[in-house]
Design a protein around this motif. Structure first.
Motif, mmCIF file in Angstrom:
data_model
loop_
_atom_site.group_PDB
_atom_site.id
_atom_site.type_symbol
_atom_site.label_atom_id
_atom_site.label_comp_id
_atom_site.label_asym_id
_atom_site.label_seq_id
_atom_site.Cartn_x
_atom_site.Cartn_y
_atom_site.Cartn_z
ATOM 1 N N PRO A 94 7.861 0.664 2.022
ATOM 2 C CA PRO A 94 8.956 -0.122 1.456
ATOM 3 C C PRO A 94 9.646 0.518 0.253
ATOM 4 O O PRO A 94 10.787 0.227 -0.039
ATOM 5 N N ASP A 95 8.955 1.398 -0.436
ATOM 6 C CA ASP A 95 9.557 2.049 -1.597
ATOM 7 C C ASP A 95 10.395 3.266 -1.209
ATOM 8 O O ASP A 95 11.113 3.822 -2.037
ATOM 9 N N ALA A 115 5.517 -2.451 -4.042
ATOM 10 C CA ALA A 115 4.896 -3.106 -2.894
ATOM 11 C C ALA A 115 3.495 -2.552 -2.701
ATOM 12 O O ALA A 115 3.253 -1.374 -2.936
ATOM 13 N N SER A 116 2.604 -3.402 -2.261
ATOM 14 C CA SER A 116 1.261 -2.969 -1.922
ATOM 15 C C SER A 116 0.853 -3.633 -0.618
ATOM 16 O O SER A 116 1.314 -4.728 -0.302
ATOM 17 N N ARG A 146 2.180 -2.464 7.517
ATOM 18 C CA ARG A 146 2.464 -2.366 8.955
ATOM 19 C C ARG A 146 3.779 -3.051 9.299
ATOM 20 O O ARG A 146 4.271 -3.904 8.553
ATOM 21 N N PRO A 147 4.354 -2.719 10.452
ATOM 22 C CA PRO A 147 5.605 -3.360 10.887
ATOM 23 C C PRO A 147 5.404 -4.860 11.113
ATOM 24 O O PRO A 147 4.270 -5.330 11.252
ATOM 25 N N PRO A 148 6.500 -5.597 11.172
ATOM 26 C CA PRO A 148 6.375 -7.039 11.435
ATOM 27 C C PRO A 148 5.748 -7.298 12.795
ATOM 28 O O PRO A 148 5.959 -6.535 13.737
ATOM 29 N N GLY A 149 4.942 -8.341 12.856
ATOM 30 C CA GLY A 149 4.307 -8.712 14.114
ATOM 31 C C GLY A 149 2.985 -8.019 14.374
ATOM 32 O O GLY A 149 2.401 -8.160 15.445
ATOM 33 N N ALA A 180 4.015 -6.906 3.143
ATOM 34 C CA ALA A 180 3.494 -6.324 1.904
ATOM 35 C C ALA A 180 3.535 -7.371 0.795
ATOM 36 O O ALA A 180 4.201 -8.393 0.916
ATOM 37 N N ARG A 181 2.836 -7.072 -0.258
ATOM 38 C CA ARG A 181 2.838 -7.923 -1.447
ATOM 39 C C ARG A 181 3.773 -7.249 -2.458
ATOM 40 O O ARG A 181 3.557 -6.117 -2.868
ATOM 41 N N ILE A 182 4.823 -7.955 -2.843
ATOM 42 C CA ILE A 182 5.794 -7.432 -3.796
ATOM 43 C C ILE A 182 5.414 -7.892 -5.197
ATOM 44 O O ILE A 182 5.006 -9.039 -5.396
ATOM 45 N N GLU A 183 5.546 -6.993 -6.164
ATOM 46 C CA GLU A 183 5.244 -7.315 -7.554
ATOM 47 C C GLU A 183 6.384 -6.848 -8.446
ATOM 48 O O GLU A 183 6.966 -5.791 -8.200
#
Length: 191
Positions: free
Chosen positions: A85-86, A184-185, A38-41, A120-123
């Motif tokens: 994000p990808d 990203a997930s 989702r977008p920031p905030g 997101a969670r970046i890996e």
């Protein structure tokens, strides 16, 4: 008598967890069948879905068009903004126009601006990331808009993610490997 007696309170507690736990899983899947970046905030997913009117103001306000609406296959989430994000990274605008232009409580500029944002969670896939195979790179760390505390290179030149990573995806877009060594997930429905 049983070897492990269960007192009445524990019996009901376990029973409720089983019954209501399954109900929550079913309802959660119907309301939000997927997990999205989702977008920031944005608040946690159930609150976001309840507050978002699908007006598109956040998507229009995004200067790099990083937000797009979810399609009808996503159920109740259809029409809500999502960041991929990808595909197109969030550039972390200082004034957060996506959140500041939201007419509801679906998005709000957080206290501390970007300091607490986690989209997101970046890996990092060390199996394909070039510096993990003795090839100099470092592009991801160079382009990171959140800075050293989010992504930096260790003494061997390998990327290291930090606590300040927002999950914006800029590092994914900049990654030179094919397929990308960074992914990203979604963080999840409940944060």
């Amino acid at each position: 008598m049983a070897d492990n007696p269960v007192d009445r309170r524990r019996f009901f507690e376990q029973g409720f967890k089983r019954v209501f736990g399954k109900a929550v899983e079913v309802i959660e899947h119907k309301v939000a069948p997927g997990r999205y970046v989702r977008p920031p905030g944005a608040p946690p997913e159930p609150a976001f879905l309840g507050a978002c009117t699908r007006c598109g103001e956040c998507m229009t306000a995004c200067p790099v068009h990083a937000l797009s609406p979810l399609g009808p296959e996503t159920g109740f989430a259809s029409g809500t903004p999502v960041l991929r994000p990808d595909v197109n990274a969030c550039v972390m605008c200082l004034e957060m126009p996506c959140a500041s232009n939201c007419p509801t409580d679906a998005l709000a500029v957080p206290d501390g601006n970007w300091r607490r944002v986690k989209m997101a969670r970046i890996e990092i896939d060390t199996g394909s990331c070039l510096p993990y195979h003795d090839t100099e790179c470092g592009v991801c760390a160079q382009v990171c808009p959140a800075g050293y505390q989010a992504l930096h290179l260790d003494e061997m030149g390998r990327p290291v993610l930090g606590d300040a990573c927002t999950g914006c995806g800029t590092c994914i877009i900049a990654c030179v490997t094919t397929p990308k060594s960074i992914s990203a997930s979604p963080i999840g429905i409940y944060q």
